[in-house]
Design a protein around this motif. Structure first.
Motif: not given
Length: 329
Positions: A108-110, A280-284, A195-198
């Protein structure tokens, strides 16, 4: 008891938006703008309007009571407001505001915009602000014969791609009696990545881990000796190990292997959870693969990004993840 909720009328906002769009045209839609007569707008501020009303009341009272002192005060106040309008315009004229680059973020960073501000003549009290987000405005006290860089935070915390709205350049110098403003609207979009999710997907974890730790996968080739296999009739005589034949009287052939990095494949359908958790997992995984400098591909419900590596590929994958199922403004 039923409670009815009424939505705020949007007519005024629509009118303001239409006027702003017609006003901007093309002269403000650029990455750099130097404020001059056709791009500067000057009006009394709220305080300036009250000041003018008091001056008008003094003028009326001075005429009614034929009091020269009150009339003098009214004239003096009118002179001050006119002087403030001219000084406010002169203060902003010649100011150059340039858009440098955008800093995308992970929810949630801008995200942020980096600006460069410069002026040959002294310029006081400049503010850069995004529509309806004054709390994150960028304030500059003074600019003179120097280049100033500032960062403007945007009010976007949810995943998506956002096209920039007009950024307001404003000043209330001097005395706060006038509002001097202009706009700049770079042709740029900013991204808020998931959001980065392991990930909990063992297959994906092992694939990246193997590439990170070993960095290789065996393929038949000519780089390094691996083992001896029994000679078959269709094989040539070039790779026969004559040393072993002399000892065992068996025809054995040398087998070699080369070592190449394995390609990782990240698939939306192979991770678990709802849409945001999967993204989020794919982003990680994408970030981990980029740091490990391995080739990888990304398969999304509406898009397939082929195998590649590097910074541009990494950015392209993150941008694709941010836009899955989103139609942001």
């Amino acid at each position: 008891m039923r409670i009815y909720k009424f939505k705020r009328p949007t007519l005024i906002d629509d009118i303001k938006s239409a006027i702003l769009t017609a006003l901007l045209k093309n002269k403000h839609k650029k990455n750099s703008i130097t404020l001059k007569h056709n791009t500067i707008y000057v009006l009394p501020s709220t305080l300036g309007v009250y000041f003018s009303v008091v001056a008008s009341l003094n003028f009326v009272m001075g005429i009614n009571y034929q009091n020269n002192l009150i009339l003098f005060m009214a004239y003096l106040m009118f002179v001050i407001i006119i002087f403030a309008l001219l000084l406010g315009y002169s203060n902003a004229r010649g100011l150059t505001v340039s858009f440098k680059y955008a800093i995308d973020s992970f929810a949630p960073q801008t995200p942020q915009l980096v600006w460069q501000i410069e002026a040959d003549d002294p310029c006081q009290s400049i503010t850069l602000s995004y529509p309806k987000d004054l709390k994150n405005a960028c304030y500059i006290t003074r600019v003179k014969n120097e280049v100033i860089k500032c960062q403007l935070s945007l009010p976007y915390t949810k995943r998506g791609c956002y096209k920039l709205k007009p950024i307001k350049i404003a000043s209330n110098y001097p005395f706060g009696l006038v509002s001097v403003w202009s706009y700049i609207q770079p042709n740029k979009a900013v991204y808020v990545y998931p959001s980065i999710i392991k990930t909990t997907n063992q297959k994906h974890q092992n694939l990246v881990a193997n590439n990170t730790d070993e960095g290789t996968e065996k393929h038949k080739g000519d780089d390094e000796f691996e083992s001896l296999i029994t000679h078959l009739p269709e094989m040539g005589l070039q790779r026969i190990s004559w040393k072993h034949y002399a000892k065992t009287q068996q025809l054995l052939v040398k087998q070699f292997s080369d070592f190449k990095s394995a390609d990782a494949q990240f698939d939306f359908n192979l991770v678990t959870g709802d849409t945001e958790q999967r993204l989020g997992q794919l982003c990680f995984l994408v970030c981990q693969a980029f740091e490990s400098d391995i080739n990888y591909s990304l398969k999304l419900p509406n898009k397939l990004i082929t195998t590649n590596s590097g910074k541009l590929h990494h950015q392209r994958c993150l941008q694709a993840l941010s836009q899955v199922g989103n139609d942001n403004e």
